[in-house]
Design a protein around this motif. Sequence first.
Motif, PDB file in Angstrom:
ATOM      1  N   UNK A  25       0.828  -1.208   0.000  1.00 52.15           N
ATOM      2  CA  UNK A  25       0.000   0.000   0.000  1.00 52.15           C
ATOM      3  C   UNK A  25       0.859   1.253   0.000  1.00 52.15           C
ATOM      4  N   UNK A  26       1.928   1.215   0.808  1.00 51.81           N
ATOM      5  CA  UNK A  26       2.806   2.371   0.887  1.00 51.81           C
ATOM      6  C   UNK A  26       3.513   2.603  -0.449  1.00 51.81           C
ATOM      7  N   UNK A  27       3.941   1.511  -1.069  1.00 42.22           N
ATOM      8  CA  UNK A  27       4.611   1.645  -2.366  1.00 42.22           C
ATOM      9  C   UNK A  27       3.670   2.290  -3.376  1.00 42.22           C
ATOM     10  N   UNK A  28       2.406   1.873  -3.333  1.00 39.14           N
ATOM     11  CA  UNK A  28       1.408   2.481  -4.222  1.00 39.14           C
ATOM     12  C   UNK A  28       1.275   3.969  -3.953  1.00 39.14           C
ATOM     13  N   UNK A  29       1.215   4.303  -2.673  1.00 36.72           N
ATOM     14  CA  UNK A  29       0.952   5.701  -2.338  1.00 36.72           C
ATOM     15  C   UNK A  29       2.169   6.574  -2.613  1.00 36.72           C
ATOM     16  N   UNK A  30       3.325   5.947  -2.875  1.00 43.52           N
ATOM     17  CA  UNK A  30       4.482   6.739  -3.298  1.00 43.52           C
ATOM     18  C   UNK A  30       4.475   6.946  -4.812  1.00 43.52           C
ATOM     19  N   UNK A  31       3.582   6.243  -5.509  1.00 46.92           N
ATOM     20  CA  UNK A  31       3.467   6.440  -6.947  1.00 46.92           C
ATOM     21  C   UNK A  31       3.898   5.253  -7.791  1.00 46.92           C
ATOM     22  N   UNK A  32       4.172   4.115  -7.162  1.00 47.25           N
ATOM     23  CA  UNK A  32       4.559   2.933  -7.937  1.00 47.25           C
ATOM     24  C   UNK A  32       3.314   2.135  -8.320  1.00 47.25           C
TER      25      UNK A  32
END
Lengths: 321, 253
Positions: A203-210
């Motif tokens: 989820x965090x990776x997604x929210x960084x834009x990945x």
Amino acid sequence: MRDKAMKPHIASTRDWRFILFTGLILVLALVPLLGWVYPYFIMQALCFALFASAFNLLIGHAGLASFGHAMFFGTGGYICAHALKVWAVPPHWAVVFALIATLILGLCVGLIAIRRQGIYFSMTTLALAQMLYFVYLQSPFTHGEDGIQGFSRGHLFGLFDLNQTYVLYYLILLLFFLGHVLIARIIHSPFGDVLQAIGQNETRAQSLGYETARFKALAFVLSAGLAGLAGAMKALVTQTASLSDVHWSMSGDVILMVVMGGMTTFLGPILGGFLFAAMLQYLSVLGQWVIVAQGTIFLACVVMFRQGLIGTLARRLRRSL
Amino acid sequence: MQGLSKDFGGVQAVRKVDLSITRGAIHALIGPNGAGKTTLFNLITGFLRPTSGRIMFEGSEITGSSPAKMARMGLVRSFQMSSIFPQMTTAQNIRIAVQARRGSSFDFWPSRSVLSDLDAKVEVLLSDFDLTALADQQAGELPYGRKRALELAMTLACSPRLILLDEPTSGLGAEDIAVLIALIRKAALTSTILMVEHNLKAVADLSTKVSVLVRGAIIAQGTYAQMEEDRLVQQAYLGHPSLSSQFSEQRHD
């Protein structure tokens, strides 16, 4: 002034891995000269070890537990064997065809499976692997229970006769080496770092834009291709391709190898592959009890070494292995 | 946002919310537990799809975009639970966040040393957030307050235009809160901030505008002082002495 302190973490800590892996390759390169170990045993172990490392790229680095990886291992074997026997192509083309086929299969399966997370991902891979198993069981080209056998390995580039044990041995060792070089590059690349981040907190990776799905898909395809390569190598070594390599129990065995050796380590799956090959070789005298013996060894490993053999060692030494 | 709604199987968690956030503001969203603040957050950042309504960002509609796409457009969120990569070091956590701005990261052959031009930015963020000494520690083992600082540093590493902070001070002691408020204020110099916050003191300190969300609907908006005066707000939220004192006791644990 902090630069020095930061370098080992940002740059790499692979020195030990690098040294130990190079050492392993050198020792294995000397095996034919020493002659105490049966070369076919080492070759089989190398195939399993590459298969385990390919699998670990997913479970250890991206946190993706595929329960159907035997489909790539087995498909690699079938395509290689079929190409040698029916199409009568030279061995290098057989391996290339196996690789292409498993990359395409990996892309198709990956695109379906990565839409789900966790156990649903695992179940999707298992279901697709079972479907493919059924296809292979029914297709005439696999010869069902008999498998594909009785083919010549041929001449590599028209020069090297692979029916000579040691020529084959060095080819297998070279492919094992190249496969692991690719894995090491992946782990230490910008892509590998993102993959690891996804494994730890998607989820965090997604929210960084990945776009995490795309990263997982690429990892899946790479892993499938490497597993296919391992399968093709095994077909070359054993001169057979059979249903047992696409069976779900092989998907289970590769989990066993990786867990015994140590997930998230580089050398763990290699050790796991060798241990598994050793169990097949030396426990075969036990007949049907081999599964019980395997289970006991597996349990002992998990209970005593929770991070796997290499993982526990790495923790003791405070090193990445 | 215009007429934004979200239903969860018959329950309307967010009801026709209209909310506009001015560039450069520190906009606080407050409301009692279960008012739908986190749901609203998930809607804005693409983790949930709205049942109806539209989300506009800098003049274009972004309703239904993926969280990753929203982040690349400059809409970056932090999480209620410190959301970090626990088995990486502090520096690696920030590097991954900085790396996201690099364009595609599908290169699996080159060594990660190609990223060394990002090191300078990582160093700046580390020192801005007072994390330099902890750079090589595993992020999962950092003290709680430092984790929150790391999380905020990662959010800022993406050079966001709108930062969404989900309860940034939750679980922090008074000292850490003061540090964090300073950090948020600093972040607000370059970005717009929308934050969900329970700590009313922090809201009073920081916010330029406050919206009060009760049972999925916005009942009042204005400055913090205006909200204190607002009767509807007092009734729905501030005016429950029993509740709010209970609440502040929990905070101090």
